[in-house]
Design an enzyme around this catalytic site. Structure first.
Site, short mmCIF file in Angstrom:
data_model
loop_
_atom_site.label_atom_id
_atom_site.label_comp_id
_atom_site.label_asym_id
_atom_site.label_seq_id
_atom_site.Cartn_x
_atom_site.Cartn_y
_atom_site.Cartn_z
N PRO A 1 -2.06 12.60 5.33
CA PRO A 1 -2.75 12.62 6.62
C PRO A 1 -2.27 11.52 7.56
O PRO A 1 -1.88 10.44 7.11
CB PRO A 1 -4.21 12.41 6.25
CG PRO A 1 -4.16 11.66 4.96
CD PRO A 1 -2.92 12.12 4.25
N ARG B 1 0.35 6.31 18.55
CA ARG B 1 -0.32 6.72 17.32
C ARG B 1 -0.94 8.10 17.50
O ARG B 1 -1.31 8.50 18.61
CB ARG B 1 -1.40 5.72 16.92
CG ARG B 1 -0.91 4.37 16.48
CD ARG B 1 -0.16 4.44 15.16
NE ARG B 1 0.26 3.11 14.72
CZ ARG B 1 1.42 2.55 15.03
NH1 ARG B 1 2.26 3.20 15.83
NH2 ARG B 1 1.74 1.36 14.58
N ASP C 1 2.36 -5.45 16.57
CA ASP C 1 2.21 -4.06 17.00
C ASP C 1 2.24 -3.09 15.83
O ASP C 1 1.69 -1.99 15.91
CB ASP C 1 3.35 -3.68 17.97
CG ASP C 1 3.01 -3.99 19.41
OD1 ASP C 1 1.81 -4.09 19.73
OD2 ASP C 1 3.94 -4.13 20.22
N TYR D 1 0.84 -1.20 0.00
CA TYR D 1 0.00 0.00 0.00
C TYR D 1 0.87 1.25 0.00
O TYR D 1 0.63 2.20 -0.74
CB TYR D 1 -0.91 -0.02 1.23
CG TYR D 1 -1.75 1.23 1.41
CD1 TYR D 1 -2.89 1.43 0.64
CD2 TYR D 1 -1.40 2.20 2.35
CE1 TYR D 1 -3.66 2.58 0.80
CE2 TYR D 1 -2.16 3.35 2.52
CZ TYR D 1 -3.30 3.52 1.74
OH TYR D 1 -4.05 4.66 1.90
#
Length: 320
Positions: free
Chosen positions: A164, A210, A270, A137
């Site tokens: 983003p 994150r 993870d 991707y």
């Protein structure tokens, strides 16, 4: 862009595209064009060519993509690289051949090397190895960035690329087999609450950090960049703050009202240890995110509750 400019939002039913469409409508843009995937297959160059020639589009927000979380990326790597390469190649090239004035290409922060310094600066692109779980991707998205750069250099086009950070919000994918971490947690905790479960299992150790951006904030940033930015350099879009997955899980627990325990399955991957973007560039241009994580989570959970039947139906169909 003028309020009457003909604007095509590719991927208007997805998390990003629907937010961009809402933003444009709320700002008074009246000449908006969009198609469902059944009406226009962006992987088909002939269909895309015909569409662009017939519509005479002036501006493009390229938010259409095949996306998914760790599970989906691991299971369908060929689909992710093939479909995304086809979609962006067809749309970018058709935009050039029909004299589109400006295009905004939406990438992802997964384009950055797995072990890049934090926070992620735009110039870190192509300085190291990618995270293996979503490499196909990421490579497709990098190709899209370089395609925009190359068309600008060779043809003088005005194509810009925005990266983003992790997104969430209305029209998110809540399917547990293909979603990203935040919508998956919302659904897990909601179903655990409804079923009076004793605990919720969270993948991994809970230590990776994150960053999360509310989709309506992203849409606001995209419109800002379309109207205020030109250049070959990519632009990060984020909030500039992150938190451990463990803390995120407890925040989702609070928002959903689940009263049981949390268990972390350390046998599950993870992913990248940390992924915080440097937002110095977009902040210096005059844009900054405005939605707090807790407020955004509440909005996302409210949307999930209002659309739970449809979300469940989509998830069931995805398994068939």
């Amino acid at each position: 862009m003028n309020k009457t400019s003909k604007i095509y939002v590719a991927g208007h039913r997805g998390l990003v595209g629907s937010a961009i469409l809402r933003k444009l409508e709320s700002e008074g843009y009246t000449n908006l064009v969009y198609r469902t995937s059944s009406e226009l297959d962006l992987r088909n160059p002939l269909e895309v060519d015909r569409f662009f020639k017939e519509e005479e589009i002036e501006y493009v927000f390229l938010a259409a993509a095949k996306v998914g979380g760790i599970v989906a990326n691991n299971a369908y790597p060929a689909d992710f690289i093939r479909d995304n390469l086809m979609i962006q190649t067809n749309v970018i090239d058709a935009s050039y051949r029909t004299s589109v004035k400006k295009l905004l290409f939406l990438g992802s922060t997964c384009i950055f090397p797995k072990m890049a310094p934090q926070p992620l600066k735009e110039e870190y692109l192509l300085t190291g190895k990618l995270e293996p779980t979503n490499e196909p991707y990421a490579i497709a998205k990098i190709a899209g960035i370089k395609m925009c750069e190359s068309y600008n250099r060779q043809y003088g086009t005005k194509y810009i690329s925005a990266m983003p950070t992790n997104l969430y919000g209305e029209n998110d994918n809540f399917d547990l087999h293909s979603s990203h971490v935040l919508p998956a947690l919302i659904r897990k905790f909601h179903e655990a609450k409804v079923n009076n479960s004793e605990y919720v299992e969270v993948w991994g150790t809970g230590t990776p950090k994150r960053e999360f951006l509310y989709s309506d904030d992203l849409a606001d940033a995209c419109l800002f960049l379309m109207n205020n930015y030109e250049g070959n350099e990519i632009v990060n879009i984020g909030v500039g703050e992150d938190l451990p997955i463990k803390d995120l899980a407890y925040l989702v627990k609070k928002v959903t009202g689940f009263e049981g325990e949390l268990k972390f399955d350390t046998t599950k991957p993870d992913g990248t240890p940390r992924k915080l973007v440097d937002v110095t560039k977009i902040n210096s241009l005059g844009w900054k995110a405005s939605t707090s994580l807790e407020d955004g989570l509440q909005k996302a959970y409210n949307w999930f509750l209002e659309n739970e039947l449809e979300v469940t139906k989509l998830s069931r169909n995805n398994k068939l």
